[in-house]
Enzyme design. Structure first.
Site, mmCIF file in Angstrom:
data_model
loop_
_atom_site.group_PDB
_atom_site.id
_atom_site.type_symbol
_atom_site.label_atom_id
_atom_site.label_comp_id
_atom_site.label_asym_id
_atom_site.label_seq_id
_atom_site.Cartn_x
_atom_site.Cartn_y
_atom_site.Cartn_z
ATOM 1 N N ARG A 105 0.857 -1.194 0.000
ATOM 2 C CA ARG A 105 0.000 0.000 0.000
ATOM 3 C C ARG A 105 0.881 1.226 0.000
ATOM 4 N NH1 ARG A 105 -5.058 1.973 3.672
ATOM 5 N NH2 ARG A 105 -6.015 0.478 2.268
ATOM 6 N N HIS A 132 -7.580 0.520 -6.123
ATOM 7 C CA HIS A 132 -7.775 -0.220 -4.877
ATOM 8 C C HIS A 132 -8.515 -1.523 -5.222
ATOM 9 C CE1 HIS A 132 -7.888 -0.971 -0.716
ATOM 10 N NE2 HIS A 132 -8.729 -0.064 -0.295
ATOM 11 N N GLN A 135 -10.480 -3.773 -2.763
ATOM 12 C CA GLN A 135 -11.702 -3.105 -2.315
ATOM 13 C C GLN A 135 -12.840 -3.385 -3.304
ATOM 14 O OE1 GLN A 135 -12.045 -0.879 0.581
ATOM 15 N NE2 GLN A 135 -14.158 -1.396 0.083
ATOM 16 N N ASP A 228 -17.086 7.966 -0.975
ATOM 17 C CA ASP A 228 -15.776 7.840 -0.325
ATOM 18 C C ASP A 228 -15.414 9.244 0.179
ATOM 19 O OD1 ASP A 228 -13.221 7.035 0.472
ATOM 20 O OD2 ASP A 228 -12.451 6.728 -1.566
ATOM 21 N N CYS A 269 -16.197 2.502 1.346
ATOM 22 C CA CYS A 269 -15.026 1.664 1.612
ATOM 23 C C CYS A 269 -14.536 1.812 3.050
ATOM 24 C CB CYS A 269 -13.913 2.021 0.637
ATOM 25 S SG CYS A 269 -13.535 3.776 0.608
ATOM 26 N N ARG A 313 -13.873 -7.544 2.979
ATOM 27 C CA ARG A 313 -12.472 -7.301 2.599
ATOM 28 C C ARG A 313 -11.640 -8.544 2.937
ATOM 29 N NH1 ARG A 313 -10.218 -2.532 2.461
ATOM 30 N NH2 ARG A 313 -8.691 -3.672 1.222
HETATM 31 N N1 CP Z 1 -11.094 0.518 2.976
HETATM 32 C C1 CP Z 1 -9.796 0.481 3.345
HETATM 33 O O1 CP Z 1 -8.890 0.213 2.559
HETATM 34 O O2 CP Z 1 -9.598 0.707 4.678
HETATM 35 P P1 CP Z 1 -8.181 0.926 5.394
HETATM 36 O O3 CP Z 1 -7.608 2.211 4.852
HETATM 37 O O4 CP Z 1 -8.505 0.986 6.854
HETATM 38 O O5 CP Z 1 -7.292 -0.235 5.054
HETATM 39 N N1 NVA Z 2 -9.851 7.143 -1.415
HETATM 40 C C1 NVA Z 2 -9.422 6.802 -0.081
HETATM 41 C C2 NVA Z 2 -9.703 5.362 0.205
HETATM 42 C C3 NVA Z 2 -9.295 4.869 1.556
HETATM 43 C C4 NVA Z 2 -9.560 3.412 1.764
HETATM 44 C C5 NVA Z 2 -7.935 7.126 0.071
HETATM 45 O O1 NVA Z 2 -7.172 6.834 -0.855
HETATM 46 O O2 NVA Z 2 -7.560 7.687 1.083
#
Ligand code: CP
Ligand code: NVA
Length: 325
Positions: A105, A132, A135, A228, A269, A313
């Site tokens: 990530r 993502h 997700q 989101d 999400c 997830r």
């Molecule tokens: N939805 C998601 O990816 O959550 P986190 O940022 O907590 O991993």
């Molecule tokens: N769009 C958000 C998603 C978090 C799971 C981000 O990238 O912060």
């Protein structure tokens, strides 16, 4: 027959509809087995490393629990040498000697691509600025659980920052699976031409309808409303402009009613700023910025399936690891 052994999940662009459906079916199967208390140890003897250059609650815990459930061992790696004192290439080569799979990530999509290129083991994108993918799998799984229609009759409407990583991924997966996808948000945040063209190309094969509109009437007939945060990780400095652009797109009960579907589900999400309980939302409020992308009323309503989505997830990530290892 689908065989994903050895494959990386960097973006769903690389996966066919058949492969995506295979992963979803496997996730349903693994979820049912876990519910029934059946243990299979499908990842016994595997070592997995989880690299996080951005914060996480769900993605990290989903990978860890999924791995432990199936008998794998996990290393959580933050503050490594990667990118600071050692190149991505060298890091990937080292990790490939130690581990059977790598989750990453972070910011740039190129990093996750390079890890896959040089490590020689499956690499899974746990969120980048662009995509993502794990997700998206959990989101479609949740839609399949709560919307009692075939995928090609479902309508998913994403409201808000329609060009962020999650929106990109939803557009892509919808276009592959034949889901009617509508992006609703301001012109300046509409989906990029690149992703739009890719989705329209996929739609020719799947029959999906893929649309963008700035008009809130775009939610009409939705089976699922998805939103989101307005400011994604790494773009915190954009908060004032985003609040200005996106306040008309906050998901409230009026918007839910505008779907004209009493059974519409609400998806997110997470994490979500639906109230002022977090330090980030509180501090923004003190600066005169209301960053709530959804009201607390909708978030806690019967429409909301956000915690089922969060649980999924884990089942979908487990499916990805089992299929590729
Ligand atoms: N939805 C998601 O990816 O959550 P986190 O940022 O907590 O991993
Ligand atoms: N769009 C958000 C998603 C978090 C799971 C981000 O990238 O912060």
């Amino acid at each position: 027959p689908v065989n994903l052994k050895g494959r990386s999940l960097l973006t769903l662009k690389d996966f066919t509809a058949e492969e995506i459906k295979y992963l979803l079916n496997l996730a349903f199967d693994l979820k049912a087995k876990k519910r029934a208390g059946l243990r299979q140890e499908l990842l016994k003897g595997k070592n997995i490393v989880l690299i996080f250059d951005k914060t996480s609650t769900r993605t990290r815990t989903a990978f860890e629990v999924a791995a432990y459930d199936e008998g794998a061992h996990v290393t959580f790696l933050t503050n490594s040498q990667m990118g600071k004192k050692e190149s991505i290439e060298d890091t990937a080569k080292v990790l490939g000697r130690m581990y059977d799979g790598i989750e990453y990530r972070g910011y740039k999509q190129e990093v996750v691509e390079a890890l896959a290129k040089y490590s020689g083991v499956p690499v899974w994108n746990g969120l980048t600025d662009e995509a993502h993918p794990t997700q998206g799998l959990a989101d479609v799984m949740t839609m399949m659980e709560f919307i009692h229609k075939p995928l090609n009759q479902m309508k998913l409407v994403f409201v808000g920052d329609t060009r962020n990583n999650v929106a990109n991924t939803l557009m892509r997966i919808s276009s592959k699976l034949g889901i009617h996808y509508v992006a609703v948000g301001p012109e300046s945040l509409k989906p990029s031409d690149e992703i739009m063209n890719e989705a329209l190309e996929n739609a020719k094969e799947s029959g999906a309808i893929i649309e963008y509109t700035p008009d809130l009437d775009g939610v009409k007939g939705a089976d699922a409303i998805y939103t989101d945060v307005w400011v994604s990780m790494g773009e915190e400095d954009k908060m004032p402009e985003r609040v200005e652009l996106l306040t008309p797109y906050r998901v409230d009960m009026n918007l839910i009613k505008r779907t004209e579907n009493p059974n519409v589900i609400f998806l997110h999400c997470l994490p979500s700023f639906h109230d002022f309980e977090t330090t980030v939302a509180k501090e923004a409020k003190e600066r005169g910025l209301d960053i709530r992308e959804v009201t607390d009323e909708v978030f806690r309503s019967k429409h909301s399936k956000v915690f089922d989505q969060a649980e999924n997830r884990m089942h979908t990530i487990k499916a990805v690891m089992v299929a590729t290892l």
